[in-house]
Design a protein around this motif. Sequence first.
Motif, PDB file in Angstrom:
ATOM      1  N   GLU A 151       0.841  -1.184   0.000  1.00  0.00           N
ATOM      2  CA  GLU A 151       0.000   0.000   0.000  1.00  0.00           C
ATOM      3  C   GLU A 151       0.881   1.241   0.000  1.00  0.00           C
ATOM      4  OE1 GLU A 151      -3.186   0.259  -0.310  1.00  0.00           O
ATOM      5  OE2 GLU A 151      -3.704  -1.869  -0.175  1.00  0.00           O
ATOM      6  N   PRO A 152       0.476   2.307  -0.688  1.00  0.00           N
ATOM      7  CA  PRO A 152       1.239   3.562  -0.625  1.00  0.00           C
ATOM      8  C   PRO A 152       1.120   4.207   0.740  1.00  0.00           C
ATOM      9  CG  PRO A 152      -0.781   3.868  -1.871  1.00  0.00           C
ATOM     10  CD  PRO A 152      -0.690   2.405  -1.574  1.00  0.00           C
ATOM     11  N   SER A 153       1.974   5.197   0.995  1.00  0.00           N
ATOM     12  CA  SER A 153       1.944   5.874   2.287  1.00  0.00           C
ATOM     13  C   SER A 153       0.614   6.576   2.511  1.00  0.00           C
ATOM     14  CB  SER A 153       3.094   6.880   2.372  1.00  0.00           C
ATOM     15  OG  SER A 153       3.026   7.805   1.285  1.00  0.00           O
ATOM     16  N   ASN A 154       0.075   7.208   1.468  1.00  0.00           N
ATOM     17  CA  ASN A 154      -1.230   7.856   1.527  1.00  0.00           C
ATOM     18  C   ASN A 154      -2.005   7.474   0.279  1.00  0.00           C
ATOM     19  OD1 ASN A 154      -0.840   9.371   3.987  1.00  0.00           O
ATOM     20  ND2 ASN A 154       0.537  10.688   2.827  1.00  0.00           N
ATOM     21  N   PRO A 155      -3.309   7.291   0.378  1.00  0.00           N
ATOM     22  CA  PRO A 155      -4.086   6.925  -0.822  1.00  0.00           C
ATOM     23  C   PRO A 155      -4.009   8.016  -1.887  1.00  0.00           C
ATOM     24  CG  PRO A 155      -5.343   6.538   1.192  1.00  0.00           C
ATOM     25  CD  PRO A 155      -4.121   7.309   1.594  1.00  0.00           C
ATOM     26  N   GLY A 156      -3.887   7.576  -3.128  1.00  0.00           N
ATOM     27  CA  GLY A 156      -3.867   8.508  -4.248  1.00  0.00           C
ATOM     28  C   GLY A 156      -2.568   9.240  -4.454  1.00  0.00           C
ATOM     29  N   THR A 157      -1.462   8.743  -3.902  1.00  0.00           N
ATOM     30  CA  THR A 157      -0.167   9.427  -4.027  1.00  0.00           C
ATOM     31  C   THR A 157       0.781   8.709  -4.977  1.00  0.00           C
ATOM     32  OG1 THR A 157       0.645   8.262  -2.064  1.00  0.00           O
ATOM     33  CG2 THR A 157      -0.338  10.445  -1.744  1.00  0.00           C
ATOM     34  N   ASP A 158       0.303   7.708  -5.718  1.00  0.00           N
ATOM     35  CA  ASP A 158       1.116   7.014  -6.723  1.00  0.00           C
ATOM     36  C   ASP A 158       0.798   7.594  -8.092  1.00  0.00           C
ATOM     37  OD1 ASP A 158       2.309   5.466  -4.867  1.00  0.00           O
ATOM     38  OD2 ASP A 158       1.128   3.663  -5.250  1.00  0.00           O
ATOM     39  N   GLY A 159       1.802   8.132  -8.756  1.00  0.00           N
ATOM     40  CA  GLY A 159       1.620   8.724 -10.071  1.00  0.00           C
ATOM     41  C   GLY A 159       2.300   7.932 -11.157  1.00  0.00           C
ATOM     42  N   ASN A 160       1.688   7.936 -12.328  1.00  0.00           N
ATOM     43  CA  ASN A 160       2.225   7.250 -13.492  1.00  0.00           C
ATOM     44  C   ASN A 160       2.679   8.296 -14.508  1.00  0.00           C
ATOM     45  OD1 ASN A 160       2.902   5.317 -15.395  1.00  0.00           O
ATOM     46  ND2 ASN A 160       0.827   5.194 -16.218  1.00  0.00           N
ATOM     47  N   VAL A 161       3.946   8.266 -14.867  1.00  0.00           N
ATOM     48  CA  VAL A 161       4.503   9.229 -15.812  1.00  0.00           C
ATOM     49  C   VAL A 161       4.129   8.791 -17.223  1.00  0.00           C
ATOM     50  CG1 VAL A 161       6.593  10.345 -16.655  1.00  0.00           C
ATOM     51  CG2 VAL A 161       6.400   9.734 -14.244  1.00  0.00           C
ATOM     52  N   LEU A 162       3.319   9.602 -17.880  1.00  0.00           N
ATOM     53  CA  LEU A 162       2.945   9.320 -19.265  1.00  0.00           C
ATOM     54  C   LEU A 162       3.960   9.875 -20.245  1.00  0.00           C
ATOM     55  CD1 LEU A 162      -0.893  10.068 -19.122  1.00  0.00           C
ATOM     56  CD2 LEU A 162       0.270   7.876 -18.870  1.00  0.00           C
ATOM     57  N   VAL A 163       4.438  11.090 -19.977  1.00  0.00           N
ATOM     58  CA  VAL A 163       5.417  11.749 -20.846  1.00  0.00           C
ATOM     59  C   VAL A 163       6.450  12.410 -19.962  1.00  0.00           C
ATOM     60  CG1 VAL A 163       5.802  13.514 -22.596  1.00  0.00           C
ATOM     61  CG2 VAL A 163       3.721  12.154 -22.666  1.00  0.00           C
ATOM     62  N   GLY A 164       7.703  12.237 -20.298  1.00  0.00           N
ATOM     63  CA  GLY A 164       8.791  12.922 -19.613  1.00  0.00           C
ATOM     64  C   GLY A 164       9.856  13.304 -20.606  1.00  0.00           C
ATOM     65  N   VAL A 165       9.827  14.546 -21.067  1.00  0.00           N
ATOM     66  CA  VAL A 165      10.743  15.021 -22.112  1.00  0.00           C
ATOM     67  C   VAL A 165      11.615  16.112 -21.515  1.00  0.00           C
ATOM     68  CG1 VAL A 165      10.939  16.009 -24.413  1.00  0.00           C
ATOM     69  CG2 VAL A 165       9.056  14.476 -23.882  1.00  0.00           C
ATOM     70  N   LEU A 166      12.912  16.022 -21.737  1.00  0.00           N
ATOM     71  CA  LEU A 166      13.864  17.009 -21.252  1.00  0.00           C
ATOM     72  C   LEU A 166      14.977  17.163 -22.266  1.00  0.00           C
ATOM     73  CD1 LEU A 166      14.824  18.876 -18.919  1.00  0.00           C
ATOM     74  CD2 LEU A 166      16.055  16.904 -17.990  1.00  0.00           C
ATOM     75  N   SER A 167      15.469  18.381 -22.395  1.00  0.00           N
ATOM     76  CA  SER A 167      16.567  18.641 -23.318  1.00  0.00           C
ATOM     77  C   SER A 167      17.788  17.816 -22.921  1.00  0.00           C
ATOM     78  CB  SER A 167      16.917  20.124 -23.303  1.00  0.00           C
ATOM     79  OG  SER A 167      18.081  20.376 -24.071  1.00  0.00           O
ATOM     80  N   PRO A 168      18.475  17.187 -23.884  1.00  0.00           N
ATOM     81  CA  PRO A 168      19.640  16.361 -23.525  1.00  0.00           C
ATOM     82  C   PRO A 168      20.744  17.137 -22.818  1.00  0.00           C
ATOM     83  CG  PRO A 168      18.930  15.908 -25.778  1.00  0.00           C
ATOM     84  CD  PRO A 168      18.159  17.102 -25.326  1.00  0.00           C
ATOM     85  N   ALA A 169      20.844  18.450 -23.062  1.00  0.00           N
ATOM     86  CA  ALA A 169      21.884  19.234 -22.402  1.00  0.00           C
ATOM     87  C   ALA A 169      21.672  19.310 -20.895  1.00  0.00           C
ATOM     88  CB  ALA A 169      21.926  20.639 -23.001  1.00  0.00           C
ATOM     89  N   LEU A 170      20.429  19.193 -20.438  1.00  0.00           N
ATOM     90  CA  LEU A 170      20.114  19.299 -19.014  1.00  0.00           C
ATOM     91  C   LEU A 170      19.729  17.965 -18.405  1.00  0.00           C
ATOM     92  CD1 LEU A 170      18.021  22.582 -19.120  1.00  0.00           C
ATOM     93  CD2 LEU A 170      20.371  22.323 -18.378  1.00  0.00           C
ATOM     94  N   GLU A 171      19.929  16.894 -19.118  1.00  0.00           N
ATOM     95  CA  GLU A 171      19.547  15.581 -18.603  1.00  0.00           C
ATOM     96  C   GLU A 171      20.322  15.184 -17.343  1.00  0.00           C
ATOM     97  OE1 GLU A 171      18.952  11.031 -20.285  1.00  0.00           O
ATOM     98  OE2 GLU A 171      19.324  12.690 -21.652  1.00  0.00           O
ATOM     99  N   PRO A 172      21.610  15.582 -17.163  1.00  0.00           N
ATOM    100  CA  PRO A 172      22.280  15.246 -15.891  1.00  0.00           C
ATOM    101  C   PRO A 172      21.591  15.817 -14.665  1.00  0.00           C
ATOM    102  CG  PRO A 172      23.903  15.858 -17.544  1.00  0.00           C
ATOM    103  CD  PRO A 172      22.559  16.164 -18.130  1.00  0.00           C
ATOM    104  N   HIS A 173      20.753  16.831 -14.833  1.00  0.00           N
ATOM    105  CA  HIS A 173      20.063  17.445 -13.698  1.00  0.00           C
ATOM    106  C   HIS A 173      18.607  16.997 -13.621  1.00  0.00           C
ATOM    107  CE1 HIS A 173      23.630  19.926 -13.826  1.00  0.00           C
ATOM    108  NE2 HIS A 173      23.315  20.322 -15.040  1.00  0.00           N
ATOM    109  N   SER A 174      18.304  15.870 -14.211  1.00  0.00           N
ATOM    110  CA  SER A 174      16.906  15.427 -14.231  1.00  0.00           C
ATOM    111  C   SER A 174      16.392  15.089 -12.841  1.00  0.00           C
ATOM    112  CB  SER A 174      16.771  14.210 -15.156  1.00  0.00           C
ATOM    113  OG  SER A 174      17.621  13.158 -14.736  1.00  0.00           O
ATOM    114  N   ARG A 175      17.266  14.664 -11.932  1.00  0.00           N
ATOM    115  CA  ARG A 175      16.778  14.324 -10.596  1.00  0.00           C
ATOM    116  C   ARG A 175      16.302  15.560  -9.846  1.00  0.00           C
ATOM    117  NH1 ARG A 175      20.823  14.069  -6.214  1.00  0.00           N
ATOM    118  NH2 ARG A 175      22.776  15.025  -6.867  1.00  0.00           N
ATOM    119  N   TRP A 176      16.903  16.724 -10.151  1.00  0.00           N
ATOM    120  CA  TRP A 176      16.426  17.959  -9.516  1.00  0.00           C
ATOM    121  C   TRP A 176      15.060  18.355 -10.080  1.00  0.00           C
ATOM    122  CZ3 TRP A 176      18.928  19.382  -5.348  1.00  0.00           C
ATOM    123  CH2 TRP A 176      20.265  18.999  -5.205  1.00  0.00           C
ATOM    124  N   TYR A 177      14.866  18.143 -11.357  1.00  0.00           N
ATOM    125  CA  TYR A 177      13.546  18.411 -11.933  1.00  0.00           C
ATOM    126  C   TYR A 177      12.487  17.492 -11.330  1.00  0.00           C
ATOM    127  CZ  TYR A 177      15.445  21.491 -15.551  1.00  0.00           C
ATOM    128  OH  TYR A 177      16.024  22.531 -16.219  1.00  0.00           O
TER     129      TYR A 177
END
Length: 700
Positions: A151-177
């Motif tokens: 079970e998740p920590s709170n109901p309704g807090t699990d998200g499914n990423v449908l699209v995730g697009v980022l410029s390759p120049a900034l991909e090393p910083h994707s975890r901050w995004y």
Amino acid sequence: MQVMERGVSGDRLPILQVADRSEHKEVAVGLMCLNTQINYEALEESFELSPFAGLKHLDDHSNIKRTKDAESTIREVGVRHTEEYDIPYMIDVLEHAPRKNELVELIESSLISQTLESYVLLSRNQPVGVVVITPIEDPTSVRILYDLELEPSNPGTDGNVLVGVLSPALEPHSRWYMREVLRKSRFTQMFWRCRTFAKGEASPGRNLMSLASHMVPVAPYPHVPCSGAKDNDKHKESSPYALWTVNRAMTSLPKIYINRSIVVVGASRTGLAFLETLLMGPTCSYLTFTNLTLMSVHGLPTVSECLHAADTCVPHDGRYTDRYLKSVPYYFYVDVITGVMVRIDRLPMDDPRYQPDRVPPPPHLPENVMLINSLFDANTCLRKLLWMISDSKDFADCLHENNRIVVYGECLDAYSCIAALLELGIEPSMLAFVEPFPPEDPAAMRVNCFNNETVDERVQSGLEELGIQVYRRCYFHGWKTFGSRVETLHFMTQNQAISFPCFAFFYYGIKAIDLQTFKGLGRSLAITECGLVYDGGLVVGTGFETNDPYVYGAGTCTGYSRRYYAHKHAQRFYCSEDVGEVVYDLLRSRFSLYGDHEIPQFQGTCADIPSCGFGPEEALDLGTFRSVIDKFVARTSLAAVEKAADIPSECGQSAAVRDEALGFWKAVGGERIVVAHLARYLQQTHASNPQYSLPKPEYY
């Protein structure tokens, strides 16, 4: 030293500085920023600052012309909700993306949808990416399939990423995004699903995601804990998918990329378990291996469109079923090469003597002889059998009771093949089973393949009830071909020789190592003449090492050296998945950046050692540890020669020199250094020195 709080023009909040005053200027030695914009020009008027380059702010010094009065132009990383005026910018960002129009429509629908959430990824207030998230409808059904909390920590807090697009120049910083997206959204954990072998809308090419490098792959459960048959049918019908996840805690952990080349030969259960532990083991949250290669005859033992009968034809021993393999992201991290190892070339590729690889020719067999060693072979052979049946339906050599499909062998694979043929729709009267049991060798073990007499009796009675023709104690002798097919099979019994025609021949006889791998092609020898020891299997030590320091062996194709007298403890008697995991545990220190057994080295100076004869002035130019030892030996030898009268006859040194040497030895930790180097030597050669035990790390 002083700490002062000062506000600079253009700042939103104050900054706290720790500075050291020199004669003319204040030299800042520390700076803590409490705002998101920094005016560098204003700070440099009062402080000498080195250029700042962090993950949160990126300076483009090549294209920005700084002026004293101009506001600092800093490319800021930010995330905000998508607005209607962002659509034209999103079209530019998705210019080269597949199905661009559908993605733009999805972003537009997220503006008015109650379930979809879209976020714009910003850099210097310019859109550089977009993320579209939707809540998972039934998170429990996802969590029971993978190694997650139920079970998740709170109901309704699990998200499914449908699209995730980022410029390759900034991909090393994707975890901050991703951290900012999690902070601004109602989700505490995000998932991304990808169906590697799916087609149509669910294919990997239709699922756009460029933020998965900082997400963690999740291992699937071997068995689905479903309660009813309807749930089981539902999970079987849905195509399997690989799953990644990320939460706020994971975004705070940096990734370490290891580029050491690791090549795994053979897609066996041991090799797959080793690769799976590398990818999704306990270190997957902070270690990523970027140079993994798997070489196998047919690549991974899975097929995109597999017959259900083919899955029945291959007995499953362990967790690596077709569905499980499609749920593990091997293809995302491993370079899969289809081929057979025929050579171990120790020459670098830039050496003039290096010769390019040669592809071995496929073995020539009659078209109606079926050899099945993997799921790929089973799927190919059964499809070919269906084609042969339909193609020869109107001819005299078609499938009938006098021209049967013959299955030869005394193993679980042979009985699985009979079950697969029955599932394929073949009539039992069209099948013949030839069992070479007991073996011809009178000294061989006379135990059936089930290792259970009750099970064997029930299986044999089931074959008779179905009406399958069974031949006992018959051993394959040869065949007679007509054109490209086998027309007649020859078998030997204890009293006579028998022959009968066959429509197709499934052979499950002797299993051994590949001849090309053992002998190679021409001069290209993989095992026998490459320095590796082979004695019924690749000879390995207790640490899976061979006599080549860069070659390791594990699995059923290996064996221990005879001097160990450990034939009863061969690896083939243990679970192959467990063996693969143990290989990773033992070799982890060689692959990771932080070894488990670090050899302590002498670092520093001898300025604090009063007996070594070197003062603080000489300590800056001591050189290496070896040079210090040489200088000490030379000086003590010279002193001994000058005071020859004081040299005792029993040892050649005076008590003063011995005390000085003992003080130096204790000061540099000589015993610890010697034990550490001895431990490293024993660790490398413990296969040839089993009588010595490794010292514990706490002693050195």
